[in-house]
Design a protein around this motif. Sequence first.
Motif, mmCIF file in Angstrom:
data_model
loop_
_atom_site.group_PDB
_atom_site.id
_atom_site.type_symbol
_atom_site.label_atom_id
_atom_site.label_comp_id
_atom_site.label_asym_id
_atom_site.label_seq_id
_atom_site.Cartn_x
_atom_site.Cartn_y
_atom_site.Cartn_z
ATOM 1 N N ASN A 1 -58.332 -0.758 -38.363
ATOM 2 C CA ASN A 1 -57.063 -1.384 -38.002
ATOM 3 C C ASN A 1 -55.909 -0.395 -38.044
ATOM 4 O O ASN A 1 -55.873 0.516 -38.874
ATOM 5 N N VAL A 2 -54.953 -0.627 -37.126
ATOM 6 C CA VAL A 2 -53.710 0.145 -37.094
ATOM 7 C C VAL A 2 -52.561 -0.841 -37.244
ATOM 8 O O VAL A 2 -52.477 -1.826 -36.495
ATOM 9 N N VAL A 3 -51.671 -0.588 -38.219
ATOM 10 C CA VAL A 3 -50.540 -1.478 -38.485
ATOM 11 C C VAL A 3 -49.273 -0.647 -38.591
ATOM 12 O O VAL A 3 -49.325 0.586 -38.692
ATOM 13 N N THR A 4 -48.140 -1.318 -38.578
ATOM 14 C CA THR A 4 -46.866 -0.616 -38.746
ATOM 15 C C THR A 4 -46.716 -0.170 -40.199
ATOM 16 O O THR A 4 -47.166 -0.853 -41.128
ATOM 17 N N SER A 5 -46.060 0.968 -40.376
ATOM 18 C CA SER A 5 -45.884 1.499 -41.735
ATOM 19 C C SER A 5 -44.620 0.984 -42.399
ATOM 20 O O SER A 5 -44.494 1.006 -43.628
ATOM 21 N N GLY A 6 -43.646 0.527 -41.594
ATOM 22 C CA GLY A 6 -42.374 0.068 -42.143
ATOM 23 C C GLY A 6 -41.435 1.191 -42.503
ATOM 24 O O GLY A 6 -40.356 0.957 -43.058
ATOM 25 N N MET A 7 -41.822 2.441 -42.172
ATOM 26 C CA MET A 7 -40.997 3.598 -42.551
ATOM 27 C C MET A 7 -40.011 4.020 -41.468
ATOM 28 O O MET A 7 -39.179 4.879 -41.703
ATOM 29 N N GLY A 8 -40.133 3.432 -40.286
ATOM 30 C CA GLY A 8 -39.239 3.858 -39.216
ATOM 31 C C GLY A 8 -37.883 3.208 -39.259
ATOM 32 O O GLY A 8 -36.988 3.577 -38.491
ATOM 33 N N GLY A 9 -37.724 2.216 -40.126
ATOM 34 C CA GLY A 9 -36.443 1.539 -40.218
ATOM 35 C C GLY A 9 -36.248 0.450 -39.190
ATOM 36 O O GLY A 9 -35.223 -0.232 -39.199
ATOM 37 N N VAL A 10 -37.209 0.287 -38.284
ATOM 38 C CA VAL A 10 -37.087 -0.718 -37.229
ATOM 39 C C VAL A 10 -38.104 -1.835 -37.428
ATOM 40 O O VAL A 10 -37.751 -3.013 -37.484
#
Length: 293
Positions: free
Chosen positions: A223-232
């Motif tokens: 699985n590939v998920v968002t990391s939440g580190m981009g600020g968006v």
Amino acid sequence: MPQFFLNKRLLMLLVSIIVLVALIGFSLREREELTWPEQFVKDSTSWVQSLVSRPAHYVAGWFENLQDLQNTYQENKELKKRLDDMARLEAKVYSLERDNEELQEILDKKESLSKYEPKQAIVVARNPERWNELIVINKGKANGIEKNMAVVTSRGLIGKVKSTTPFSSTVQLVSALDPANRISAILQGEKKLHGTIEGYDKEKELLLMKGLPYDAKVKKGENVVTSGMGGVFPKDLPIGKVVKVVPDEFGLNQTAYVKPEADLYDLEHVMVVKKVMDSVEFPDESDGEEEGK
């Protein structure tokens, strides 16, 4: 002389009545065969009746066929109308069932979006020439939609808000071929790997996750998920699953081909989600000053 003619006429009348009664009695007797005058009269009558009845039956049959044809036309017209109504009803039922499933999935998805503020929206426009890049939804500034908010379906991430108007917003899909369209992502394998979603293979309909270490072991289906580190984008929004991994052109990193979890081709019901920042409580300075005293 007149009396003679009167008696003669009376006599002829009586004879005629007698003959008539005799003929009637003769004709009423049960006989195996008819006399030739009776046969002639009967055959003549039958021939005349046949001559008249055939055209009459033909004309009557023609009018009956015409009436049947008209009735068949009306029935056919009514059946076609019912078939059209049935087709429209089936299409409506299919659409309602699909909408119900999607809305139910969205309601279920809200449980996992407890740290986000989801706003439901509907796709109202899509340019065929930029099918893989932009969509327009029916929510805008008046509904609290802001630029760079993440947009998802019940299955996963599809993009972010690019621009807004008071009552609509333009969403840039993750498949848009824009150099600035990058998503900080995590590959959930044996070891958590960081990379960025940037680029889209139109022929294979796969996203490209770049920046993976060259020696990392990546398996198909991870699985590939968002990391939440981009600020968006909020953290842990599903993006897709790995299909294959290839080394980049310089051999320093690897690129994973990712099949999107959401159906980017057929989009109708979506959610705009706003990341909720965890509040941090700071100690009251006045309390510290009082304790110091």
